[in-house]
Design an enzyme around this catalytic site. Structure first.
Site, PDB file in Angstrom:
ATOM      1  N   HIS A  99       0.884  -1.169   0.000  1.00  0.00           N
ATOM      2  CA  HIS A  99       0.000   0.000   0.000  1.00  0.00           C
ATOM      3  C   HIS A  99       0.922   1.220   0.000  1.00  0.00           C
ATOM      4  O   HIS A  99       2.018   1.162   0.579  1.00  0.00           O
ATOM      5  CB  HIS A  99      -0.824   0.110   1.286  1.00  0.00           C
ATOM      6  CG  HIS A  99      -1.709  -1.052   1.589  1.00  0.00           C
ATOM      7  ND1 HIS A  99      -1.269  -2.170   2.239  1.00  0.00           N
ATOM      8  CD2 HIS A  99      -3.041  -1.229   1.384  1.00  0.00           C
ATOM      9  CE1 HIS A  99      -2.289  -3.002   2.399  1.00  0.00           C
ATOM     10  NE2 HIS A  99      -3.368  -2.467   1.892  1.00  0.00           N
ATOM     11  N   ASP A 102       2.432   1.943   3.295  1.00  0.00           N
ATOM     12  CA  ASP A 102       3.424   1.009   3.859  1.00  0.00           C
ATOM     13  C   ASP A 102       4.832   1.492   3.559  1.00  0.00           C
ATOM     14  O   ASP A 102       5.746   1.262   4.346  1.00  0.00           O
ATOM     15  CB  ASP A 102       3.311  -0.393   3.232  1.00  0.00           C
ATOM     16  CG  ASP A 102       1.937  -1.005   3.370  1.00  0.00           C
ATOM     17  OD1 ASP A 102       1.261  -0.714   4.361  1.00  0.00           O
ATOM     18  OD2 ASP A 102       1.561  -1.785   2.467  1.00  0.00           O
TER      19      ASP A 102
HETATM   20  C1  XLS Z   1      -7.347  -6.521   4.392  1.00  0.00           C
HETATM   21  C2  XLS Z   1      -6.926  -6.736   3.021  1.00  0.00           C
HETATM   22  C3  XLS Z   1      -5.853  -5.801   2.512  1.00  0.00           C
HETATM   23  C4  XLS Z   1      -5.737  -5.859   1.019  1.00  0.00           C
HETATM   24  C5  XLS Z   1      -4.986  -4.732   0.405  1.00  0.00           C
HETATM   25  O1  XLS Z   1      -8.088  -7.307   4.973  1.00  0.00           O
HETATM   26  O2  XLS Z   1      -6.567  -8.067   2.890  1.00  0.00           O
HETATM   27  O3  XLS Z   1      -4.637  -6.075   3.119  1.00  0.00           O
HETATM   28  O4  XLS Z   1      -5.157  -7.061   0.587  1.00  0.00           O
HETATM   29  O5  XLS Z   1      -5.502  -3.505   0.756  1.00  0.00           O
END
Ligand code: XLS
Ligand code: CA
Ligand code: CA
Length: 439
Positions: A99, A102
């Site tokens: 993301h 991150d």
């Molecule tokens: C959360 C999601 C997230 C997505 C990406 O539950 O899995 O991590 O994979 O935003």
């Protein structure tokens, strides 16, 4: 700077190896479906769990020992990039995902956030010049900051919608810059808490408008990544609009978006929606919409998104069965959207966790490949539906009949003879394949 000094490159040593830091079943060179396992499985590391997550939960603070945490702010962001590429290299993993939030901290305003992102993106780009690890997908975090408390593209506030558009615009530019193969939309807060204050129609229409603008912009800048919607029924929002693959598909049809999106299916989201992992993969596959996979597992005893590393061989086998039937994942991959448990806090636990996950999917792939080669399920399913291959069944399938003709046919039928579905027999056969795979 190195962060995993006591660990060297993880190698395949085979099932008899007692080295905990070696692959026992995942052999990158071995062939699966005409490709090397490395090329076929397309494993990916999730930046958020592995380099950012601290093991905190609603009842307690973080527990993870992460050597890069001695830094803060942009220095921490840079240290994470160094740690990430060291881990990618040592685990020999071909992809990663992140993301925006991150990789770089938010600034005091959007412009500052962009500047932080630009600096880290150029650092990542530099590393990618010599690394073999590529970007599977990137995405925008539009759920952590308080501004997203009512949603992002489905917020009741037009300013929030605009801010979300700016974040995704930047995300698409970053994806292009780093050669990302996909771009993910997971709408963590795209949903509602109560219908009492919600205009669902406007929210869904806005989400449709948002996705159209995103695909138009990607086209304009020549970013040809596959767009992926990642369904999840709830958490953090009570009701999420991308509830499951079927709901997401209906949404894409309604808004004329089926040509531009596929699905990123996550195992734990499937079970939260009351489905099996293989159900979600199957629904995506038969609709030609299986794009990528978030490889993890939930806990049958806990009703939330625990994001555990996948180790359940039955589940990885049935998942790989769907993926092999799909002819692979195309530009997608198997992304470990998974976190080592709070009690597994050492840096080396990151290695054990990924090794366990990769081995579990490698076993699943090999067993599924044999099931397909021997046509085990194909034969059973073919036989079960054989009445549609001739006579009245064929007429139904070919659209050559109607209610008059069917009634006439039914009236002359005696007692109908059904056949056993043989579930237990089939499960016994699958267990035999699982056990024989490595004897
Ligand atoms: C959360 C999601 C997230 C997505 C990406 O539950 O899995 O991590 O994979 O935003
Ligand atoms: Ca996910
Ligand atoms: Ca999840």
């Amino acid at each position: 700077m190195n962060y995993f000094n006591n660990i060297s490159k993880v190698k395949f040593e085979g099932a008899n190896s007692t080295n905990p830091l070696a692959f026992k079943y995942y052999n990158p060179e071995e062939m699966i479906n005409g490709k090397s396992m490395q090329e076929f499985m397309r494993f990916s590391i999730a930046y958020w769990h592995t380099f950012v997550g601290d093991g905190g939960d609603p009842f307690g603070q973080g527990t993870m020992i992460r050597p890069w945490n001695e830094y803060i702010g942009m220095d921490l962001a840079k240290a994470r990039v160094e740690a990430a590429f060291e881990l990618f290299e040592k685990l020999n993993v071909p992809f990663f995902c992140f993301h925006d939030s991150d990789i770089a901290p938010e600034g005091n305003n959007l412009k500052e956030t962009y500047d932080n992102l630009d600096k880290i993106v150029s650092m990542i780009k530099e590393y990618m010049k010599t690394s073999k690890t590529k970007l599977l997908w990137n995405t925008a975090n539009m759920f952590s900051h308080p501004r997203w408390l009512h949603g992002a593209a489905t917020a009741p506030n037009a300013d929030v919608f605009a801010y979300a558009a700016a974040k995704v615009k930047k995300g698409l530019e970053i994806g292009k810059e780093l050669g990302s193969e996909n771009y993910v939309f997971w709408g963590g807060r795209e949903g509602y808490e109560t219908l009492l204050n919600t205009n669902m129609k406007l929210e869904l229409d806005n989400l449709g408008r948002f996705f159209h603008m995103a695909k138009d912009y990607a086209k304009e800048i020549g970013f040809d990544a596959q767009f992926l919607i990642e369904p999840k029924p709830k958490e953090p929002t009570k009701h999420q609009y991308d509830f499951d693959v079927a709901t997401g598909l209906a949404f894409l049809h309604t808004y004329g978006l089926t040509d531009y999106f596929k699905f990123n299916v996550e195992a734990n989201h499937a079970t939260l929606a009351g489905h099996t992992f293989e159900h979600e993969l199957h629904v995506a596959r038969i609709n030609g919409m299986l794009g990528s996979v978030d490889a993890n597992q939930g806990d049958a005893l806990l009703g939330w998104d625990t994001d555990e590393f996948p180790t359940d061989l039955y589940s990885t086998t049935l998942a790989m069965y769907e993926i092999l039937k799909n002819g692979g994942l195309g530009t997608g991959g198997l992304n470990f959207d998974a976190k080592a448990r709070r009690g597994s806090f050492d840096p080396e636990d990151l290695f054990y966790a990924h090794i366990a996950g990769m081995d579990a999917f490698a076993i699943g792939a090999k067993v599924a490949q044999r099931l397909i080669k021997d046509k085990v399920l194909d034969k059973i399913v073919d036989e079960r539906y054989s009445s549609f291959k001739e006579g009245i069944g064929l007429e139904i399938v070919e659209g050559r009949t109607n209610f008059y003709k069917l009634e006439e046919y039914a009236l002359q039928l005696g007692e109908i003879q059904n056949k056993s579905g043989r579930q237990e027999k089939i499960k016994g056969i699958i267990n035999k394949y699982l056990l024989e795979a490595y004897l």
